[in-house]
Design a protein around this motif. Structure first.
Motif, PDB file in Angstrom:
ATOM      1  N   PRO A   1       1.202  -1.604   0.220  1.00 40.55           N
ATOM      2  CA  PRO A   1       0.153   0.164   0.110  1.00 40.55           C
ATOM      3  C   PRO A   1       1.163   1.028   0.071  1.00 40.55           C
ATOM      4  N   LYS A   2       1.992   1.092  -0.092  1.00 38.56           N
ATOM      5  CA  LYS A   2       3.007   2.523  -0.009  1.00 38.56           C
ATOM      6  C   LYS A   2       2.806   3.003  -1.320  1.00 38.56           C
ATOM      7  N   GLN A   3       3.270   4.643  -1.134  1.00 43.31           N
ATOM      8  CA  GLN A   3       3.069   5.527  -2.463  1.00 43.31           C
ATOM      9  C   GLN A   3       3.914   5.212  -3.622  1.00 43.31           C
ATOM     10  N   ALA A   4       4.432   6.464  -4.110  1.00 39.61           N
ATOM     11  CA  ALA A   4       5.898   7.387  -4.453  1.00 39.61           C
ATOM     12  C   ALA A   4       6.088   7.673  -3.526  1.00 39.61           C
ATOM     13  N   GLU A   5       5.479   9.035  -3.290  1.00 36.14           N
ATOM     14  CA  GLU A   5       5.712  10.352  -1.910  1.00 36.14           C
ATOM     15  C   GLU A   5       5.598   9.420  -0.476  1.00 36.14           C
ATOM     16  N   PRO A   6       5.925   9.525  -0.059  1.00 34.07           N
ATOM     17  CA  PRO A   6       6.175   8.845   1.360  1.00 34.07           C
ATOM     18  C   PRO A   6       5.077   9.595   2.185  1.00 34.07           C
ATOM     19  N   SER A   7       4.743   8.386   3.630  1.00 34.74           N
ATOM     20  CA  SER A   7       3.546   8.678   3.773  1.00 34.74           C
ATOM     21  C   SER A   7       4.033   9.353   5.498  1.00 34.74           C
ATOM     22  N   MET A   8       3.201  10.025   6.000  1.00 37.40           N
ATOM     23  CA  MET A   8       3.668  10.355   7.183  1.00 37.40           C
ATOM     24  C   MET A   8       4.111   9.412   7.993  1.00 37.40           C
ATOM     25  N   GLN A   9       3.471   7.742   7.909  1.00 38.05           N
ATOM     26  CA  GLN A   9       4.030   7.340   8.971  1.00 38.05           C
ATOM     27  C   GLN A   9       5.911   6.906   8.504  1.00 38.05           C
ATOM     28  N   GLU A  10       6.058   7.527   7.359  1.00 38.72           N
ATOM     29  CA  GLU A  10       7.227   6.053   7.107  1.00 38.72           C
ATOM     30  C   GLU A  10       8.544   7.809   7.166  1.00 38.72           C
ATOM     31  N   ALA A  11       7.654   9.097   7.146  1.00 35.17           N
ATOM     32  CA  ALA A  11       8.112  10.117   7.091  1.00 35.17           C
ATOM     33  C   ALA A  11       8.456  10.305   9.312  1.00 35.17           C
ATOM     34  N   TYR A  12       7.720   9.796   9.515  1.00 29.98           N
ATOM     35  CA  TYR A  12       7.333  10.371  11.181  1.00 29.98           C
ATOM     36  C   TYR A  12       9.048   8.578  11.553  1.00 29.98           C
ATOM     37  N   ASN A  13       8.305   7.724  11.490  1.00 32.78           N
ATOM     38  CA  ASN A  13       9.799   6.658  11.734  1.00 32.78           C
ATOM     39  C   ASN A  13      10.698   6.996  11.397  1.00 32.78           C
ATOM     40  N   ALA A  14      11.023   7.777  10.155  1.00 31.20           N
ATOM     41  CA  ALA A  14      12.686   7.753   9.281  1.00 31.20           C
ATOM     42  C   ALA A  14      13.165   8.903  10.509  1.00 31.20           C
ATOM     43  N   PHE A  15      12.321  10.273  10.498  1.00 28.64           N
ATOM     44  CA  PHE A  15      12.571  11.165  11.965  1.00 28.64           C
ATOM     45  C   PHE A  15      13.082  10.872  13.072  1.00 28.64           C
ATOM     46  N   THR A  16      12.269  10.277  13.615  1.00 26.82           N
ATOM     47  CA  THR A  16      13.064   9.445  15.226  1.00 26.82           C
ATOM     48  C   THR A  16      13.561   8.466  15.192  1.00 26.82           C
ATOM     49  N   ASP A  17      14.557   8.193  14.134  1.00 22.90           N
ATOM     50  CA  ASP A  17      15.465   7.285  13.434  1.00 22.90           C
ATOM     51  C   ASP A  17      16.837   8.374  14.093  1.00 22.90           C
ATOM     52  N   ILE A  18      16.748   9.629  13.988  1.00 17.87           N
ATOM     53  CA  ILE A  18      17.463  10.495  13.705  1.00 17.87           C
ATOM     54  C   ILE A  18      17.697  11.606  14.750  1.00 17.87           C
ATOM     55  N   LEU A  19      16.440  11.511  15.602  1.00 21.07           N
ATOM     56  CA  LEU A  19      16.147  12.778  16.105  1.00 21.07           C
ATOM     57  C   LEU A  19      16.116  11.707  17.766  1.00 21.07           C
ATOM     58  N   SER A  20      17.198  13.071  18.790  1.00 20.74           N
ATOM     59  CA  SER A  20      17.312  12.673  19.782  1.00 20.74           C
ATOM     60  C   SER A  20      16.420  13.328  21.626  1.00 20.74           C
TER      61      SER A  20
END
Length: 322
Positions: A164-183
């Motif tokens: 169900p993923k689309q070409a533009e990343p969803s906010m769920q994907e973006a949130y997971n990616a951001f929490t990986d670099i946020l401390s």
């Protein structure tokens, strides 16, 4: 017929079957390893080369951090609620909540929440820098994007993903990616909060930390101002519904307190967190540790080579014995 009498006082020699077979012959072990020295050396060298290549391919990551201190609360709503809470309850009136002692704790959790970070990514328009960064050009201070993921000229996402993923990343994907670099960490003794961001661009890392601090202060401020306005409207209704002078006095004081909250929120930009040490553009990378990667890769290669030589030797020995 007389059977021979056994000497019961004679020492009994314990029987330990397979002892000789189970003992480790260090000399034999050394000879096996010496015989397989070229295999061990080749595997170690190969692992070392692979570790060096991997270490060189990995991009530099920069970390920017800001040290924050909880801003002192100036609202008197809580004390007034304690003072007049009993009187209001006797009159059958329920007052709105006014506690703000955990404002910094609320802000810290809000800073890591899905709703806040998703809104932050949208408003700041950082999705391409977050999900499609390939490299950072230090000489031009420009980000190079992965063309298989994002078309810069057309400003469209072109990545090929399965539904169900689309070409533009969803906010769920973006949130997971951001929490990986946020401390977000807190010193229990001082209550100071450290906010850090990792990125290939040190300028992006510094900018995002500054934006996060500004936005979390603004978000908590907006919540408190909205709550204070709702409380004022509620208190005005209560004034019109009561004829007791004591209650009216109480309501006017509560309205004054909430009005002060709104006024102070408007004039204080660092509403919940004061910046003790602002984020700066880091000059040195935080990772990868290339030397450590090379050393560990070479050591693991040597261990793998030794294991292969030993397994091959003893496996062939058992096969020949059978």
């Amino acid at each position: 017929m007389n059977e021979p009498v056994q000497n019961q006082n004679a020492p009994v020699t314990p029987q330990y079957p397979f002892v000789a077979d189970d003992e480790i012959d260090l000399k034999e072990l050394f000879m096996v390893l010496w015989a397989g020295k070229w295999v061990i050396s080749a595997i170690t060298a190969l692992a070392g080369v692979i570790a060096v290549v991997v270490a060189l391919i990995m991009p530099n990551i920069y970390t920017s951090s800001a040290l924050l201190a909880p801003a002192e609360s100036t609202s008197g709503m809580s004390s007034l609620m304690k003072q007049y809470g009993g009187l209001a309850s006797l009159a059958g009136i329920s007052l709105p909540g006014g506690g703000d002692s955990s404002k910094s704790g609320l802000a810290k959790e809000l800073l890591k929440s899905r709703a806040f970070l998703s809104d932050f990514i949208r408003r700041r328009n950082i999705l391409p820098d977050l999900m499609a960064t390939k490299a950072w050009d230090a000489s031009a201070n420009a980000i190079e994007y992965d063309t298989e993921l994002y078309d810069v000229k057309g400003n469209v996402w072109v990545r090929d993903v399965a539904p169900p993923k689309q070409a533009e990343p969803s906010m769920q994907e973006a949130y997971n990616a951001f929490t990986d670099i946020l401390s977000v960490s807190e010193d229990k003794e001082t209550a100071f909060v450290t906010v850090s961001i990792e990125h290939q661009s040190p300028y992006v890392a510094q900018q995002w930390v500054s934006w996060l601090v500004d936005d979390i202060n603004q978000a908590v401020k907006d919540q408190d101002v909205a709550e204070a306005k709702r409380s004022i409207e509620y208190l005005k209704e209560q004034i019109s519904n009561t004829s007791l002078a004591e209650l009216q006095t109480m309501f006017f004081e509560l309205i004054q307190s909430q009005t002060e909250t709104i006024m102070l929120a408007e004039v204080r930009p660092e509403y919940v967190f004061k910046t003790i040490d602002p984020a700066v553009v880091p000059e040195e990378k935080s990772k990868p540790k290339r030397a450590l990667i090379c050393v560990l890769g070479t050591m693991l290669g040597g261990m793998l080579g030794v294991l292969i030589v030993l397994v091959r030797h003893y496996a062939f020995s058992e096969a020949r014995s059978d």
